[in-house]
Design a protein around this motif. Sequence first.
Motif, PDB file in Angstrom:
ATOM      1  N   VAL A 185       3.514  34.920  21.628  1.00  0.00           N
ATOM      2  CA  VAL A 185       4.193  35.961  20.721  1.00  0.00           C
ATOM      3  C   VAL A 185       3.752  35.589  19.086  1.00  0.00           C
ATOM      4  N   LYS A 186       3.471  34.417  18.677  1.00  0.00           N
ATOM      5  CA  LYS A 186       3.239  34.145  17.406  1.00  0.00           C
ATOM      6  C   LYS A 186       2.004  34.586  16.941  1.00  0.00           C
ATOM      7  N   ALA A 187       0.724  34.382  17.789  1.00  0.00           N
ATOM      8  CA  ALA A 187      -0.329  34.616  17.789  1.00  0.00           C
ATOM      9  C   ALA A 187      -0.481  36.467  17.768  1.00  0.00           C
ATOM     10  N   ALA A 188       0.464  37.015  18.677  1.00  0.00           N
ATOM     11  CA  ALA A 188       0.403  38.476  18.722  1.00  0.00           C
ATOM     12  C   ALA A 188       0.807  39.196  17.341  1.00  0.00           C
ATOM     13  N   THR A 189       1.923  38.424  16.772  1.00  0.00           N
ATOM     14  CA  THR A 189       2.753  38.977  15.778  1.00  0.00           C
ATOM     15  C   THR A 189       2.674  38.373  14.316  1.00  0.00           C
ATOM     16  N   GLY A 190       1.682  37.534  14.147  1.00  0.00           N
ATOM     17  CA  GLY A 190       1.581  36.701  12.909  1.00  0.00           C
ATOM     18  C   GLY A 190       1.165  37.852  11.771  1.00  0.00           C
ATOM     19  N   GLU A 191       0.591  38.869  11.859  1.00  0.00           N
ATOM     20  CA  GLU A 191       0.461  40.037  10.689  1.00  0.00           C
ATOM     21  C   GLU A 191       1.610  40.326   9.989  1.00  0.00           C
ATOM     22  N   PHE A 192       2.737  40.521  11.025  1.00  0.00           N
ATOM     23  CA  PHE A 192       4.104  41.266  10.345  1.00  0.00           C
ATOM     24  C   PHE A 192       4.777  40.276   9.322  1.00  0.00           C
ATOM     25  N   LYS A 193       5.439  41.044   8.386  1.00  0.00           N
ATOM     26  CA  LYS A 193       5.811  40.250   7.371  1.00  0.00           C
ATOM     27  C   LYS A 193       7.570  40.760   7.320  1.00  0.00           C
ATOM     28  N   ASP A 194       8.344  40.149   6.827  1.00  0.00           N
ATOM     29  CA  ASP A 194       9.594  40.399   6.804  1.00  0.00           C
ATOM     30  C   ASP A 194      10.132  40.601   7.838  1.00  0.00           C
ATOM     31  N   VAL A 195      10.063  40.092   8.818  1.00  0.00           N
ATOM     32  CA  VAL A 195      10.734  40.362  10.179  1.00  0.00           C
ATOM     33  C   VAL A 195      11.131  38.900  10.752  1.00  0.00           C
ATOM     34  N   VAL A 196      12.249  38.833  11.657  1.00  0.00           N
ATOM     35  CA  VAL A 196      12.689  37.794  12.222  1.00  0.00           C
ATOM     36  C   VAL A 196      12.456  37.938  13.564  1.00  0.00           C
ATOM     37  N   ILE A 197      11.621  37.274  14.430  1.00  0.00           N
ATOM     38  CA  ILE A 197      11.224  37.486  15.697  1.00  0.00           C
ATOM     39  C   ILE A 197      12.014  36.275  16.804  1.00  0.00           C
ATOM     40  N   ALA A 198      12.711  36.501  17.616  1.00  0.00           N
ATOM     41  CA  ALA A 198      13.210  35.386  18.500  1.00  0.00           C
ATOM     42  C   ALA A 198      12.750  35.489  19.697  1.00  0.00           C
ATOM     43  N   VAL A 199      12.434  34.191  20.258  1.00  0.00           N
ATOM     44  CA  VAL A 199      11.920  33.906  21.675  1.00  0.00           C
ATOM     45  C   VAL A 199      12.807  33.138  22.325  1.00  0.00           C
ATOM     46  N   MET A 200      13.745  33.741  23.419  1.00  0.00           N
ATOM     47  CA  MET A 200      14.771  33.056  23.694  1.00  0.00           C
ATOM     48  C   MET A 200      14.705  32.656  25.334  1.00  0.00           C
ATOM     49  N   GLY A 201      15.084  31.359  25.770  1.00  0.00           N
ATOM     50  CA  GLY A 201      14.547  30.915  27.153  1.00  0.00           C
ATOM     51  C   GLY A 201      15.508  31.668  28.324  1.00  0.00           C
ATOM     52  N   CYS A 202      16.591  32.371  28.094  1.00  0.00           N
ATOM     53  CA  CYS A 202      17.502  32.611  29.089  1.00  0.00           C
ATOM     54  C   CYS A 202      18.267  34.059  28.613  1.00  0.00           C
ATOM     55  N   ILE A 203      18.637  34.767  29.666  1.00  0.00           N
ATOM     56  CA  ILE A 203      19.478  36.079  29.500  1.00  0.00           C
ATOM     57  C   ILE A 203      20.790  35.851  29.096  1.00  0.00           C
ATOM     58  N   VAL A 204      21.466  34.651  29.392  1.00  0.00           N
ATOM     59  CA  VAL A 204      22.938  34.228  29.481  1.00  0.00           C
ATOM     60  C   VAL A 204      23.299  33.840  28.247  1.00  0.00           C
ATOM     61  N   ASN A 205      22.288  32.987  27.486  1.00  0.00           N
ATOM     62  CA  ASN A 205      22.644  32.604  26.058  1.00  0.00           C
ATOM     63  C   ASN A 205      22.004  33.151  25.092  1.00  0.00           C
ATOM     64  N   GLY A 206      20.664  33.395  25.396  1.00  0.00           N
ATOM     65  CA  GLY A 206      19.682  33.802  24.314  1.00  0.00           C
ATOM     66  C   GLY A 206      20.087  34.953  23.524  1.00  0.00           C
ATOM     67  N   PRO A 207      20.561  35.984  24.021  1.00  0.00           N
ATOM     68  CA  PRO A 207      21.165  37.213  23.007  1.00  0.00           C
ATOM     69  C   PRO A 207      22.168  36.881  22.094  1.00  0.00           C
ATOM     70  N   GLY A 208      22.982  36.050  22.555  1.00  0.00           N
ATOM     71  CA  GLY A 208      24.195  35.667  21.596  1.00  0.00           C
ATOM     72  C   GLY A 208      23.626  34.587  20.532  1.00  0.00           C
ATOM     73  N   GLU A 209      22.787  34.005  20.828  1.00  0.00           N
ATOM     74  CA  GLU A 209      21.967  32.759  20.005  1.00  0.00           C
ATOM     75  C   GLU A 209      20.953  33.462  18.953  1.00  0.00           C
ATOM     76  N   MET A 210      20.759  34.570  19.275  1.00  0.00           N
ATOM     77  CA  MET A 210      19.515  34.990  18.002  1.00  0.00           C
ATOM     78  C   MET A 210      20.172  35.180  16.754  1.00  0.00           C
ATOM     79  N   ALA A 211      21.386  35.060  16.597  1.00  0.00           N
ATOM     80  CA  ALA A 211      21.897  35.139  15.029  1.00  0.00           C
ATOM     81  C   ALA A 211      21.329  36.565  14.497  1.00  0.00           C
TER      82      ALA A 211
END
Length: 421
Positions: free
Chosen positions: A345-371
């Motif tokens: 994901v980092k390699a594919a999105t490195g060109e974007f600026k001013d965005v916050v990108i989250a990669v989360m390990g599970c659907i149970v807590n990931g969405p809530g923890e992405m702040a």
Amino acid sequence: MNPVLQTRTVCVGDSVYIGSGHPIVVQTMCNTHTSDIEATVAQCRRLAAAGAQLIRITVPAMADVQHLAEIRRRLREEGIQTPLVADIHFSSEIAMAVVPVVEKIRINPGNFHPDHGKARALFGQFLGLCKQYNRAIRIGLNHGSLGKYIVEKFGNTPQAMALAAMEWVEMCIDAQFYNVVVSLKASNTVVMVNAYRELARLMQEKGVVFPLHVGVTEAGNGDSGRIKSCVAISTLLSEGIGNTIRVSLTEDPANELPVAQYLANRYSGAAAPVLSAREESILKAACDWGAPLLNHEVDDIPLEDEYLKDEILQACRRKFYKPEYIACPGCGRTLYNLEETFNRVKAATGEFKDVVIAVMGCIVNGPGEMADADYGYVGEGFGKVTLYRKKEPVLRHIPEDEAIDKLVELINSDSVSRLGD
Ligand code: SF4
């Protein structure tokens, strides 16, 4: 350096003491599946040998309570006495079932029940059980998962996090249960530092100060993850705030320990780690410049290494030269190769600026923890991914091999519509 915040002492098992007067305790967390007893025992063995003083293990289902008991039994049989910490999300039933099994339990009591009054009642029962078994607990609130009741009442700020924690702290004091550690993690270093400062202030005002477990959650990996953790944790430790630390990295958890040991050694004379010259210079620069930048005492830093300078400035949220990445460290709930995916994901999105990108390990807590992530890649397991824009799922159940392309398309199409605004 400020005087150390005077805290109570928490005893975990027979041998680990957390609190002022004791060296900072270094801990980490397994990323194996708890149901895979062999793999978890093997990882604990490695982590204990690498200097972990506490090892946390997730307990996602009731069946895992027995797995945890067996993991502990096998470790003790081998002579490994490192206390274990059960990591509980949401379920008060699992939290209570695990009390007889391990030395310490991490919970977020606000998530025990959607009805706040019921959550309080369940936390009261849980405390009674911990008292009976003489266990230690950690009240662990994260910025991304404060719970509806708290956000509605106090907002989603560092002050709200501290006030939310104080409610549970006060319940512990009322129950005369003092074997309590508290954490208020965030992936945003400014939020994290201010939340702990506020909590330390409120506990001092209350007259009972529990030890603090400090850490930056979802810090990511590589140099960025290390630097982000160091700038924030060192800022707090230099103020005497923090008694146990975890450096969360989306890597092998053994890699977290030298970084945590470096911090513990720098501020409390705990055992020094063996580091390469490069790693030591990165950690040192992050620790030296973290507080001045986060406190706005300086606006720039005199480092010749432009890359390191940019990384430290971004970790302190003073300059955004690349996307801001959030990635959880993964745990027994993760059902895909998180570290490899995060790197892709980092390699594919490195060109974007001013965005916050989250990669989360599970659907149970990931969405809530992405702040405050703008986009989220959340692994569902079984080869499927859900992509989020802010907190909303926008593409569900995408095959894993298409998900990164879809994420890039999503960010690109949003950038185009923003340009058209
Ligand atoms: S978000 Fe990551 S660390 Fe948290 S429970 Fe899920 S997989 Fe584990």
